[in-house]
Design an enzyme around this catalytic site. Sequence first.
Site, PDB file in Angstrom:
ATOM      1  N   HIS A   1      10.739  -2.361  68.268  1.00 37.65           N
ATOM      2  CA  HIS A   1      11.470  -2.023  67.044  1.00 37.65           C
ATOM      3  C   HIS A   1      10.686  -2.494  65.822  1.00 37.65           C
ATOM      4  CE1 HIS A   1      15.569  -1.429  68.951  1.00 37.65           C
ATOM      5  NE2 HIS A   1      15.007  -2.177  69.886  1.00 37.65           N
TER       6      HIS A   1
ATOM      7  N   HIS B   1      10.024  -0.437  74.385  1.00 34.86           N
ATOM      8  CA  HIS B   1       9.914   0.029  72.997  1.00 34.86           C
ATOM      9  C   HIS B   1       9.872  -1.182  72.084  1.00 34.86           C
ATOM     10  CE1 HIS B   1      14.129  -0.132  74.223  1.00 34.86           C
ATOM     11  NE2 HIS B   1      14.398  -0.532  72.986  1.00 34.86           N
TER      12      HIS B   1
END
Length: 136
Positions: free
Chosen positions: A103, A101
């Site tokens: 951010h 992922h």
Amino acid sequence: MKKDDCIFCKIAAGEIPSQCIYEDGLFKVILDLGPATKGHSLIIPKDHYEDLFEIPEETAAQAMVLAKRLSARLMEKLHADGLNLVQNNKETAGQTVKHFHLHMIPRYKDDMQNILWKPGEVTQDELALIKETITG
Ligand code: 5GP
Ligand code: ZN
């Protein structure tokens, strides 16, 4: 390509609820549940890749293009003063969810967050040695 016990696979599939700010065939982008700042968001590929070392180059490139686009939107809509892109790999580097992922962390004047590092010290000889190790 999903992993049964992976929370981000479940979020990407809609099996666990989230506040989704963008979705397409490849990615889901959600608001972080433990935000560093207002609007802290996560770009999550729908397929399971543990980290930067597993994600295909093309998907990584697409994630960055999406980050560029959505970061501009976060800046504008939330009147942010800056924005950090952060991407952690392995526990030592702070990765807590083992599904790649990216951010997006909008920054605000006086937000009191400390996302940057404390600069260390290095000699020119040490830099030259490190360069040789990496490129040699
Ligand atoms: P990491 O430390 O792995 O780079 O970041 C994981 C991030 O995922 C953390 O910022 C954490 O707050 C967020 N997070 C963990 N579980 C959930 C969840 O169930 N929903 C949402 N929206 N964010 C989560
Ligand atoms: Zn996963």
